[in-house]
Design a protein around this motif. Structure first.
Motif, PDB file in Angstrom:
ATOM      1  N   ALA A   1       0.838  -1.209   0.000  1.00  0.00           N
ATOM      2  CA  ALA A   1       0.000   0.000   0.000  1.00  0.00           C
ATOM      3  C   ALA A   1       0.867   1.251   0.000  1.00  0.00           C
ATOM      4  CB  ALA A   1      -0.931  -0.006   1.208  1.00  0.00           C
ATOM      5  N   ARG A   2       1.941   1.253   0.801  1.00  0.00           N
ATOM      6  CA  ARG A   2       2.842   2.419   0.841  1.00  0.00           C
ATOM      7  C   ARG A   2       3.472   2.656  -0.523  1.00  0.00           C
ATOM      8  NH1 ARG A   2       4.578   0.004   5.859  1.00  0.00           N
ATOM      9  NH2 ARG A   2       3.773   1.194   7.643  1.00  0.00           N
ATOM     10  N   GLU A   3       3.911   1.587  -1.172  1.00  0.00           N
ATOM     11  CA  GLU A   3       4.519   1.723  -2.494  1.00  0.00           C
ATOM     12  C   GLU A   3       3.534   2.301  -3.503  1.00  0.00           C
ATOM     13  OE1 GLU A   3       7.780  -1.372  -3.683  1.00  0.00           O
ATOM     14  OE2 GLU A   3       6.072  -2.469  -2.835  1.00  0.00           O
TER      15      GLU A   3
ATOM     16  N   ILE B   1       3.695   5.729  -5.729  1.00  0.00           N
ATOM     17  CA  ILE B   1       3.574   5.837  -7.179  1.00  0.00           C
ATOM     18  C   ILE B   1       2.495   6.839  -7.549  1.00  0.00           C
ATOM     19  CG2 ILE B   1       3.058   4.558  -9.298  1.00  0.00           C
ATOM     20  CD1 ILE B   1       4.213   2.064  -7.917  1.00  0.00           C
ATOM     21  N   VAL B   2       1.434   6.916  -6.740  1.00  0.00           N
ATOM     22  CA  VAL B   2       0.423   7.962  -6.957  1.00  0.00           C
ATOM     23  C   VAL B   2       1.099   9.334  -6.931  1.00  0.00           C
ATOM     24  CG1 VAL B   2      -1.609   9.115  -5.995  1.00  0.00           C
ATOM     25  CG2 VAL B   2      -1.503   6.632  -6.019  1.00  0.00           C
TER      26      VAL B   2
ATOM     27  N   LYS C   1      12.770  -0.282  -8.873  1.00  0.00           N
ATOM     28  CA  LYS C   1      12.544   0.816  -7.932  1.00  0.00           C
ATOM     29  C   LYS C   1      11.353   0.553  -7.023  1.00  0.00           C
ATOM     30  CE  LYS C   1      14.382   4.159 -11.239  1.00  0.00           C
ATOM     31  NZ  LYS C   1      14.084   5.352 -12.068  1.00  0.00           N
ATOM     32  N   ALA C   2      10.539  -0.428  -7.372  1.00  0.00           N
ATOM     33  CA  ALA C   2       9.385  -0.821  -6.562  1.00  0.00           C
ATOM     34  C   ALA C   2       9.240  -2.331  -6.661  1.00  0.00           C
ATOM     35  CB  ALA C   2       8.117  -0.118  -7.046  1.00  0.00           C
TER      36      ALA C   2
ATOM     37  N   ALA D   1      -4.505   1.441  -3.694  1.00  0.00           N
ATOM     38  CA  ALA D   1      -3.588   1.518  -2.547  1.00  0.00           C
ATOM     39  C   ALA D   1      -4.359   1.475  -1.230  1.00  0.00           C
ATOM     40  CB  ALA D   1      -2.764   2.801  -2.631  1.00  0.00           C
ATOM     41  N   SER D   2      -5.431   2.265  -1.148  1.00  0.00           N
ATOM     42  CA  SER D   2      -6.222   2.276   0.089  1.00  0.00           C
ATOM     43  C   SER D   2      -6.931   0.945   0.292  1.00  0.00           C
ATOM     44  CB  SER D   2      -7.221   3.428   0.071  1.00  0.00           C
ATOM     45  OG  SER D   2      -8.017   3.421  -1.088  1.00  0.00           O
ATOM     46  N   THR D   3      -7.333   0.297  -0.781  1.00  0.00           N
ATOM     47  CA  THR D   3      -7.971  -1.017  -0.668  1.00  0.00           C
ATOM     48  C   THR D   3      -6.997  -2.044  -0.116  1.00  0.00           C
ATOM     49  OG1 THR D   3      -9.504  -0.551  -2.487  1.00  0.00           O
ATOM     50  CG2 THR D   3      -9.120  -2.859  -1.954  1.00  0.00           C
ATOM     51  N   VAL D   4      -5.741  -1.966  -0.526  1.00  0.00           N
ATOM     52  CA  VAL D   4      -4.723  -2.872   0.021  1.00  0.00           C
ATOM     53  C   VAL D   4      -4.585  -2.649   1.528  1.00  0.00           C
ATOM     54  CG1 VAL D   4      -2.268  -3.441   0.052  1.00  0.00           C
ATOM     55  CG2 VAL D   4      -3.446  -3.127  -2.132  1.00  0.00           C
TER      56      VAL D   4
END
Length: 277
Positions: free
Chosen positions: A28-30, A34-35, A69-70, A100-103
């Motif tokens: 989620a942080r990654e 990226i966002v 990088k990710a 991301a928030s769903t993760v």
């Protein structure tokens, strides 16, 4: 988000489900990171949403930028999004924020010990609501969190001081809302996150409508059958509807099982009938 973008987001969320059971908060942080990259480059957003470019070409662009990088999961999720069709350049960033928030929400759902499943999601929502309540009570905090001269990290630090007992998943979402609200007030973005968590909660609640009241043993057997069917411990809410055709209707999340879904409900109805004799 509507039209083709909404369809692409729905497909991405469905695809994400295969990743969620083993997802970690670092993913989620990654994705949130990226966002930020996408938000910082209008040219990149346009390139990834250009309808004249093939999906494979846009996906390859993501790999060229992010490979090494990710994590592989973060890169692949972003690449699949880029390969989809989008009505507006901003939509791809909005979609990635939703993923991301769903993760993060799914990690809270996985939880540990008693704070898992429905209780994990309820705690997450309570933590998010606690932050919003604290902000709503103070104009000084509202001004501090929207101060243009303050750095994103300063806003994140301030926000997290308001919820020291929050879960790590809630802290990530709260910190993200404070540091990168993306044109919204932090509290409004928190409301969006809470709504996503509420939607995921529905997967743990079975709303059961029956033609006549269930006996204790019938309710127990129905609960057992539904838990087995969905592979998780559901919370069952039962209502009586004498006009119900088929005698039984079950709603779990967006799925409705009724008299037309005989193959899935047949065994449950037979179990109830055997108890009624």
């Amino acid at each position: 988000m509507a039209g083709v973008s909404s369809e692409s987001l729905s497909a991405a969320l469905a695809d994400l489900e295969t990743t969620l059971p083993t997802a970690s908060l670092s993913l989620a942080r990654e994705l949130f990171g990226i966002v930020g990259v996408l938000d910082g480059s209008a040219g990149l957003r346009r390139a990834l949403t250009d309808p004249s470019r093939e999906g494979s070409e846009k996906s390859a662009l993501v790999h060229s930028l992010l490979d090494g990088k990710a994590s592989a999961d973060a890169v692949e999720i972003t690449a699949k999004l880029a390969a989809s069709r989008w009505a507006d350049a901003r939509d791809v960033s909005d979609a990635l924020e939703t993923l991301a928030s769903t993760v993060a929400i799914a990690v809270a759902e996985q939880g540990a010990g008693t704070a898992s499943g429905l209780s994990g999601l309820e705690k997450l929502q309570n933590d998010l609501f606690a932050f919003n309540h604290a902000v709503e009570e103070s104009h000084e905090l509202q001004n501090a969190l929207t101060e243009q001269q303050a750095s994103p990290e300063a806003k994140r630090s301030l926000a997290l001081r308001l919820v020291p007992q929050a879960s790590e998943e809630a802290k990530l979402l709260i910190g993200q809302a404070a540091a990168a609200p993306r044109g919204l007030k932090p509290a409004k973005l928190i409301e969006r996150f809470a709504a996503l968590a509420a939607g995921r909660q529905k997967r743990w609640i079975a709303d059961v409508a029956v033609a006549r009241p269930l006996t204790g043993s019938q309710a127990e057997r129905l609960q057992t059958g539904l838990n087995r069917l969905y592979g998780r411990e559901l919370k069952m809410n039962t209502t009586v509807d004498p006009l119900l055709v088929g005698g039984l209707r079950v709603t779990v999340g967006d799925e409705v099982l009724d008299a037309s879904t005989v193959s899935r409900l047949g065994e449950l109805r037979r179990q109830l009938a055997s108890q009624a004799r």
